[in-house]
Enzyme design. Structure first.
Site, short mmCIF file in Angstrom:
data_model
loop_
_atom_site.label_atom_id
_atom_site.label_comp_id
_atom_site.label_asym_id
_atom_site.label_seq_id
_atom_site.Cartn_x
_atom_site.Cartn_y
_atom_site.Cartn_z
N HIS A 18 0.84 -1.20 0.00
CA HIS A 18 0.00 0.00 0.00
C HIS A 18 0.87 1.25 0.00
O HIS A 18 0.61 2.21 -0.73
CB HIS A 18 -0.89 0.05 1.25
CG HIS A 18 -1.95 -1.00 1.31
ND1 HIS A 18 -2.12 -1.81 2.41
CD2 HIS A 18 -2.92 -1.36 0.43
CE1 HIS A 18 -3.14 -2.62 2.19
NE2 HIS A 18 -3.64 -2.38 0.99
N LYS A 42 -16.85 -7.08 5.28
CA LYS A 42 -15.69 -7.63 5.97
C LYS A 42 -15.76 -7.33 7.46
O LYS A 42 -16.30 -6.31 7.87
CB LYS A 42 -14.39 -7.01 5.42
CG LYS A 42 -14.08 -7.37 3.99
CD LYS A 42 -12.74 -6.78 3.59
CE LYS A 42 -12.38 -7.13 2.16
NZ LYS A 42 -11.08 -6.55 1.77
N ARG A 91 -2.08 -6.05 -8.31
CA ARG A 91 -1.00 -7.00 -8.03
C ARG A 91 -0.88 -8.04 -9.13
O ARG A 91 0.20 -8.48 -9.46
CB ARG A 91 -1.25 -7.73 -6.71
CG ARG A 91 -1.16 -6.83 -5.50
CD ARG A 91 -1.60 -7.58 -4.29
NE ARG A 91 -3.01 -7.95 -4.47
CZ ARG A 91 -3.85 -8.24 -3.51
NH1 ARG A 91 -3.44 -8.24 -2.27
NH2 ARG A 91 -5.10 -8.53 -3.75
N SER A 129 -3.21 -7.58 2.82
CA SER A 129 -3.48 -7.46 4.26
C SER A 129 -3.88 -8.81 4.85
O SER A 129 -3.50 -9.15 5.97
CB SER A 129 -4.59 -6.43 4.50
OG SER A 129 -4.17 -5.15 4.11
#
Length: 165
Positions: A18, A42, A91, A129
């Protein structure tokens, strides 16, 4: 006109990946607002306040950043911040499909707002994460994955697991 970009995310917790995107975005835009979103889908490890504090500490050296949080539609938040750009890190190819859908709906909701995709630095292409939390949960060293203050916060969050052994 000041070029303001918003980099939204859960940041639960912020990783070096990040930070790489934030640093690079700050070189492109006059101001980057790092926006912690409340994601109803979440259950976070860290509260919004904790995530904002970790981001503020981790980005203090990047002078043209601001850390904030929001709830609701990203497009509404972008307008509130007078921004015209959403920054998203990619990514892998698997990220692109989801991000393309999000960019498309955001463009439908407001055609004046652009999405700026940045490929992550190769050294962080595996990093998320979720991976960091999984590794930290088992007391593995995450110092190369997150800022030192985040590593300390992870150790504190998971210390109860060690106490139960």
């Amino acid at each position: 006109m000041t070029a303001i970009a918003v980099y939204p995310g859960s940041f639960d917790p912020v990783t070096n990946g990040h930070l790489d995107i934030i640093e690079r975005s700050a070189k492109v835009f006059d101001k980057v607002v790092v926006a912690v979103l409340h994601n109803r889908n979440k259950v976070p490890l860290f509260s919004i306040e904790e995530r904002v504090a970790m981001l503020e500490e981790s980005t203090a050296y990047i002078t043209n950043t601001e850390v904030d949080s929001f709830n609701g539609l990203l497009i509404d938040y972008i307008r509130e911040k007078n921004a015209r750009t959403i920054v998203r890190g990619l990514r892998a190819v698997s990220d692109f499909e989801y991000e393309m859908q999000a960019a498309s709906i955001n463009r439908k909701l407001d055609p004046d707002i652009e999405t700026f995709f940045m490929m992550t630095n190769n050294q962080y292409s595996y990093l998320s994460s979720s991976i960091v939390k999984e590794v930290a949960k088992y007391e593995a060293n995450v110092q190369d994955l997150v800022p030192a203050s985040v590593q300390k916060a992870l150790l504190q969050k998971y210390s109860h697991l060690t106490d139960e052994k």
